[in-house]
Enzyme design. Structure first.
Site, PDB file in Angstrom:
ATOM      1  N   ASP A 209       0.859  -1.192   0.000  1.00 54.52           N
ATOM      2  CA  ASP A 209       0.000   0.000   0.000  1.00 54.52           C
ATOM      3  C   ASP A 209       0.889   1.234   0.000  1.00 54.52           C
ATOM      4  O   ASP A 209       2.130   1.121   0.014  1.00 54.52           O
ATOM      5  CB  ASP A 209      -0.940  -0.006   1.224  1.00 54.52           C
ATOM      6  CG  ASP A 209      -2.246   0.761   0.985  1.00 54.52           C
ATOM      7  OD1 ASP A 209      -2.167   1.965   0.652  1.00 54.52           O
ATOM      8  OD2 ASP A 209      -3.332   0.174   1.138  1.00 54.52           O
ATOM      9  N   GLY A 235       4.582   1.405  -1.603  1.00 56.68           N
ATOM     10  CA  GLY A 235       4.826   1.914  -2.947  1.00 56.68           C
ATOM     11  C   GLY A 235       3.527   2.388  -3.554  1.00 56.68           C
ATOM     12  O   GLY A 235       2.479   2.383  -2.893  1.00 56.68           O
ATOM     13  N   PHE A 237       0.961   1.710  -6.646  1.00 52.68           N
ATOM     14  CA  PHE A 237       0.718   0.633  -7.622  1.00 52.68           C
ATOM     15  C   PHE A 237       0.598   1.125  -9.062  1.00 52.68           C
ATOM     16  O   PHE A 237       0.571   0.309  -9.983  1.00 52.68           O
ATOM     17  CB  PHE A 237      -0.411  -0.316  -7.207  1.00 52.68           C
ATOM     18  CG  PHE A 237      -1.730   0.273  -6.766  1.00 52.68           C
ATOM     19  CD1 PHE A 237      -2.298   1.369  -7.383  1.00 52.68           C
ATOM     20  CD2 PHE A 237      -2.426  -0.338  -5.720  1.00 52.68           C
ATOM     21  CE1 PHE A 237      -3.526   1.868  -6.978  1.00 52.68           C
ATOM     22  CE2 PHE A 237      -3.664   0.152  -5.296  1.00 52.68           C
ATOM     23  CZ  PHE A 237      -4.212   1.263  -5.926  1.00 52.68           C
ATOM     24  N   HIS A 255     -12.627  -0.397  -8.351  1.00 50.99           N
ATOM     25  CA  HIS A 255     -13.798   0.505  -8.414  1.00 50.99           C
ATOM     26  C   HIS A 255     -13.455   1.966  -8.099  1.00 50.99           C
ATOM     27  O   HIS A 255     -14.264   2.847  -8.337  1.00 50.99           O
ATOM     28  CB  HIS A 255     -14.962  -0.010  -7.542  1.00 50.99           C
ATOM     29  CG  HIS A 255     -14.855   0.264  -6.085  1.00 50.99           C
ATOM     30  ND1 HIS A 255     -15.940   0.202  -5.236  1.00 50.99           N
ATOM     31  CD2 HIS A 255     -13.799   0.581  -5.303  1.00 50.99           C
ATOM     32  CE1 HIS A 255     -15.559   0.472  -4.005  1.00 50.99           C
ATOM     33  NE2 HIS A 255     -14.263   0.703  -4.015  1.00 50.99           N
TER      34      HIS A 255
HETATM   35  N1  LIG Z   1      -1.457   4.497  -5.824  1.00 49.83           N
HETATM   36  C1  LIG Z   1      -1.645   3.618  -4.859  1.00 49.83           C
HETATM   37  N2  LIG Z   1      -0.732   2.654  -4.599  1.00 49.83           N
HETATM   38  C2  LIG Z   1      -0.940   1.731  -3.598  1.00 49.83           C
HETATM   39  N3  LIG Z   1      -2.059   1.706  -2.837  1.00 49.83           N
HETATM   40  C3  LIG Z   1      -2.987   2.657  -3.070  1.00 49.83           C
HETATM   41  C4  LIG Z   1      -2.823   3.648  -4.078  1.00 49.83           C
HETATM   42  N4  LIG Z   1      -3.932   4.433  -4.093  1.00 49.83           N
HETATM   43  C5  LIG Z   1      -4.728   3.979  -3.116  1.00 49.83           C
HETATM   44  N5  LIG Z   1      -4.168   2.916  -2.496  1.00 49.83           N
HETATM   45  C6  LIG Z   1      -4.744   2.126  -1.397  1.00 49.83           C
HETATM   46  O1  LIG Z   1      -5.850   1.425  -1.893  1.00 49.83           O
HETATM   47  C7  LIG Z   1      -6.731   1.119  -0.792  1.00 49.83           C
HETATM   48  C8  LIG Z   1      -8.154   1.351  -1.284  1.00 49.83           C
HETATM   49  S1  LIG Z   1      -9.362   0.959  -0.095  1.00 49.83           S
HETATM   50  C9  LIG Z   1      -9.407  -0.796  -0.143  1.00 49.83           C
HETATM   51  C10 LIG Z   1      -8.627  -1.420   0.968  1.00 49.83           C
HETATM   52  C11 LIG Z   1      -8.660  -2.948   1.037  1.00 49.83           C
HETATM   53  N6  LIG Z   1      -8.034  -3.581  -0.106  1.00 49.83           N
HETATM   54  C12 LIG Z   1     -10.046  -3.481   1.190  1.00 49.83           C
HETATM   55  O2  LIG Z   1     -10.484  -4.307   0.396  1.00 49.83           O
HETATM   56  O3  LIG Z   1     -10.712  -3.094   2.149  1.00 49.83           O
HETATM   57  C13 LIG Z   1      -6.322   2.029   0.348  1.00 49.83           C
HETATM   58  O4  LIG Z   1      -5.731   1.275   1.366  1.00 49.83           O
HETATM   59  C14 LIG Z   1      -5.310   2.984  -0.294  1.00 49.83           C
HETATM   60  O5  LIG Z   1      -4.320   3.433   0.594  1.00 49.83           O
END
Ligand SMILES: Nc1ncnc2c1ncn2[C@@H]1O[C@H](CSCC[C@H]([NH3+])C(=O)O)[C@@H](O)[C@H]1O
Length: 346
Positions: A209, A235, A237, A255
């Site tokens: 993340d 990092g 993504f 989404h």
């Molecule tokens: N550019 C990026 N690179 C890495 N992580 C990111 C980026 N932009 C947003 N995020 C992360 O993406 C996540 C979206 S929320 C979803 C969180 C988790 N996967 C779940 O299913 O509940 C958050 O934790 C953000 O910090």
């Protein structure tokens, strides 16, 4: 007959995470009420009124508490002045902040942020603009949200609450036997990696993340004593490679973005996988006819309100995108309530 002896995460999730959910629940004194009742076991309306320093009439206090009873979120013995209120099995398990299965983070964020955004749905539809609380919001929701430590923490807690039931269902239904490593891209608090490592002892997981999230994920993993099999990588993504693994998961990630960025992310996942690896998207997949999954459709509108360009999608949409990137085929597993795991095979 239905077995009521076990708490049902699906039930709470349905009531709790529906955007149509009653403000009554969201207001349940910002959820502290359920923890309070767990500590005291039962309380009269008068005790509750004193604890929260409510100045409303007794009649309105009873309305509030009895609405929670009618929503199956509280139980009571007696009525009005003689009533003693206590938690139901579900609220005791899932809405008491001191319990490991607490999912109230999503409700708190709904109360504090999303509820007011939804008041502007018409404006969002008319203008096509997001309706989040910031003046001149940037293109990227996370740039705005993560400037403030308490908003960041609230958001991460909300994500854990929203996905707890789905991660549990995924961990227990997906066949992990052919795989050894998993990267959860956008892994937030590390919850999915923690669950997979707990229930699939042969698996090593990486929660990947943004750097801002690293310390929260590390302390959660620490709490579960899983530092030997769950690591944290930081990092971006879009700009950095996703750490290589046999399984790459993205939970509620695609989404957040428009179609072009969704495809970029799917390509990044493809590149992180070995031959025969799998990419899994855990989301509220809309049914292909777009008739039934009201939650998935409303979630997509929530993406308009929060991100302007993000949207939820059907399994057919997903299949089209993953085939374009080079995956061989796709399948899906229904998870808790309205969510599914869409799986792409390399
Ligand atoms: N550019 C990026 N690179 C890495 N992580 C990111 C980026 N932009 C947003 N995020 C992360 O993406 C996540 C979206 S929320 C979803 C969180 C988790 N996967 C779940 O299913 O509940 C958050 O934790 C953000 O910090």
């Amino acid at each position: 007959m239905k077995d009521h002896s076990q708490p049902e995460p699906g039930h709470i999730m349905q009531i709790g995470t529906g955007f149509w959910a009653s403000k009554t629940l969201l207001t349940a004194v910002n959820l502290d009420l359920f923890t309070h009742l767990a500590v005291h076991r039962s309380m009269s309306a008068a005790e509750i009124k004193k604890t929260y320093n409510f100045q409303c009439t007794d009649r309105h206090l009873y309305d509030f508490l009895d609405a929670l009873v009618a929503l199956n979120l509280l139980e009571k013995e007696g009525n009005l002045t003689s009533a003693l209120y206590f938690n139901t099995k579900d609220t005791d398990a899932f809405l008491d902040m001191n319990k490991k299965a607490y999912i109230g983070g999503i409700l708190k964020m709904m109360n504090n942020r999303l509820y007011s955004n939804w008041g502007n749905l018409q404006e969002a539809l008319s203008t096509g603009n997001s309706q989040i609380e910031f003046n001149n919001p940037s293109e990227n929701l996370f740039d705005d949200l993560y400037k403030d430590e308490s908003r960041l923490k609230e958001f991460i807690d909300a994500m854990s609450g929203a996905q707890m039931g789905n991660f549990m269902a995924f961990t227990n239904t997906f066949d992990f036997t052919r795989y050894n490593t998993l990267t959860d891209a956008g892994g937030s608090s590390g919850l999915l990696s923690i669950m997979v490592a707990t229930h699939q002892p042969h698996m090593k997981c990486t929660s990947f993340d943004l750097p801002e999230v690293e310390s929260i994920a590390k302390s959660t993993i620490d709490k579960f004593n899983l530092t030997d099999r769950v690591s944290v990588a930081s990092g971006n993504f879009f700009n950095d490679p996703i750490p290589a693994a046999d399984i790459v998961v993205m939970g509620n990630i695609l989404h957040d973005w428009d179609e072009e960025n969704k495809q970029k992310l799917i390509k990044k996942a493809y590149e992180a996988l070995p031959k025969e690896g799998v990419f899994v998207a855990i989301e509220n997949l809309i049914d292909n006819d777009r008739r039934k999954n009201s939650f998935g459709l409303l979630m997509s509108l929530n993406m308009l309100l929060e991100t302007k360009t993000g949207f939820d999608y059907t399994f057919n949409d997903f299949e089209g995108w993953i085939l374009d990137v080079g995956f061989k085929n796709a399948s899906f597993i229904p998870l808790a309530g309205p969510a599914s795991a869409a799986i792409a095979y390399k």
